[in-house]
Design an enzyme around this catalytic site. Sequence first.
Site, short mmCIF file in Angstrom:
data_model
loop_
_atom_site.label_atom_id
_atom_site.label_comp_id
_atom_site.label_asym_id
_atom_site.label_seq_id
_atom_site.Cartn_x
_atom_site.Cartn_y
_atom_site.Cartn_z
N LYS A 54 0.68 -1.21 -0.01
CA LYS A 54 -0.13 -0.01 -0.07
C LYS A 54 0.85 1.32 0.04
O LYS A 54 0.49 2.36 -0.13
CB LYS A 54 -1.02 -0.06 1.29
CG LYS A 54 -2.03 -1.29 1.14
CD LYS A 54 -3.24 -0.63 0.41
CE LYS A 54 -4.21 -1.77 0.48
NZ LYS A 54 -5.32 -1.40 -0.38
N SER A 79 -8.16 -0.75 6.96
CA SER A 79 -8.08 -1.80 8.02
C SER A 79 -6.83 -1.68 8.30
O SER A 79 -6.40 -2.43 9.30
CB SER A 79 -8.74 -3.01 7.41
OG SER A 79 -7.72 -3.72 6.86
#
Lengths: 322, 322
Positions: A54, A79
């Site tokens: 990410k 999350s």
Amino acid sequence: MFRESPREPTHDGVLRAAGKIAALLPPTPLLPIEIGGVRIHAKADVLQPIGAFKIRGAWHRLTDLTPHERAAGVIAVSSGNHAQGVAWAARELGIAAAIVMPADAPKVKLAATRALGAEVILYDRAGGEDRDAIANALCDERGRVLVHAYADPWVIEGQGSMGIEIAAQLGREPSRMVVCCGGGGLAAGLALACPGAAIHPVEPDGWDDVKLSLERGEIVRVGANPPRTICDAIQTPSTAPINFAVLKRRAEPGVSVSDDEVRRAQRFAFDRLRLVVEPGGAAALAAALAGKVPLDEGTVVTLTGGNTDAEAFAAMLEATAG
Amino acid sequence: MFRESPREPTHDGVLRAAGKIAALLPPTPLLPIEIGGVRIHAKADVLQPIGAFKIRGAWHRLTDLTPHERAAGVIAVSSGNHAQGVAWAARELGIAAAIVMPADAPKVKLAATRALGAEVILYDRAGGEDRDAIANALCDERGRVLVHAYADPWVIEGQGSMGIEIAAQLGREPSRMVVCCGGGGLAAGLALACPGAAIHPVEPDGWDDVKLSLERGEIVRVGANPPRTICDAIQTPSTAPINFAVLKRRAEPGVSVSDDEVRRAQRFAFDRLRLVVEPGGAAALAAALAGKVPLDEGTVVTLTGGNTDAEAFAAMLEATAG
């Protein structure tokens, strides 16, 4: 729920993102593995500084903010892995970041996001609170830019930089990429990165909204009472129009994997690759090991994250003994 | 105990080994870590195909065998990682390999060595059998070449290829390398690779024969009843003249680490690097974390192996909780 996107993600955008990532971070290893006699490769993005891919999309997005946007700061929803990616990039660039995270996220992910200097705002995932609504309201209230975890052209292009790296490491475009899939940011990015590759999205059983969306030709949300899954990182209720626009053109039929199949993949990575892979990051390998996707010598499986609580990892090792 | 060496290891030999390794295997990652506010690097050789750096020396040695020697095959002695290195290289080159291993070696190491096609001959380490005597007898009996785990110029040069890789990745010679040390093959190889670097050998408490040898200026064996250690990979009774000749000129004072310090390093690698590191492979990191060696921005710690039984790894995670 999703705000309209200012533009579409493009192959050129993926190349531009790949250039920025290459200037920042060394390529993560592409490790050979053998499954059922076929020699394929695993892309070890668990070795990124935040332990997940990410960082790619977050870096591409935040480095393209205008000076005014940088000064205002960013909001993200995650999350845990996108949270760390945004927090890491924001810290490097001196940008304020607030992250909306589920209260039941793994402790290591909450702690790591805070350690990177981001403000963490918890929401009740189990109780059904709409995280995107919370984030959109915060953006309006604070005048900040939303960095969505997948419904964002920069994020999609940034994640796609992994595909450019893989092609350079293989010396050719991969024939097939098996991809851990939550909202579809990475899957769409890899599809744009490698126009000739077959893209296989892999989701957790019961959270296979992308699989269902591909079958029906329109975006489908997960059902009302989805089962529990250990794959917190890809426990996403639906994909977004900007992702689905790419995936419906390019993706192979989706597949889903069980918690046990995921644990076997985590164990394989422990035994054979000496890598710590979190459940959501092992889904693609799980599909390959379970024979749910075709494999050939040009196949690459993504290992997308390695942020897991030690107790959960020890329990996985015990559950997969013998 | 040690046979006389046919030649000395050299810097040029390390460069030649590094060229051969670079043609065979991609460089393993050099990962940034921060300890006590100092940004150093960890060399992740646990990501080699056999999960340990030993593939380097084995490859350099076996590729330099004469056709006659190749046809006769090789004998090696190892607690498990050198075993896999020799077995891997022998399989690639079509050479017969027999490995003398302690009966109490980790099960994963015994299984992996056999899976690579090598013949495994067990000896009783706990009972004090002399593994080198067994291996020397086998070599004479079968007319084979001994590939010693550390007392061999090719093996030393091959392990040293790690230093050439590190320098290329850093863009300069490292100022300091903290090295997991059993017999001293890697430490001597890195000293030859990087003539300007300080070399810190790290051994397990009670198995600190290299530390004692450096202090006394001559080779000292471990005591009669050494304590148990979890660091099976570097549980070596003494270094050899060929290694000590390099180390006595080049090594900094040795240090030793406790099992608890090693477990904390394994846990650090799990949490921060998402790597599975075996106890003996975590010794250098343990010394750095425990403040037993000086650290500066040019420091590199070696992560040399990741072959550990799952039960032992789960127990480490539990022991280091909270």
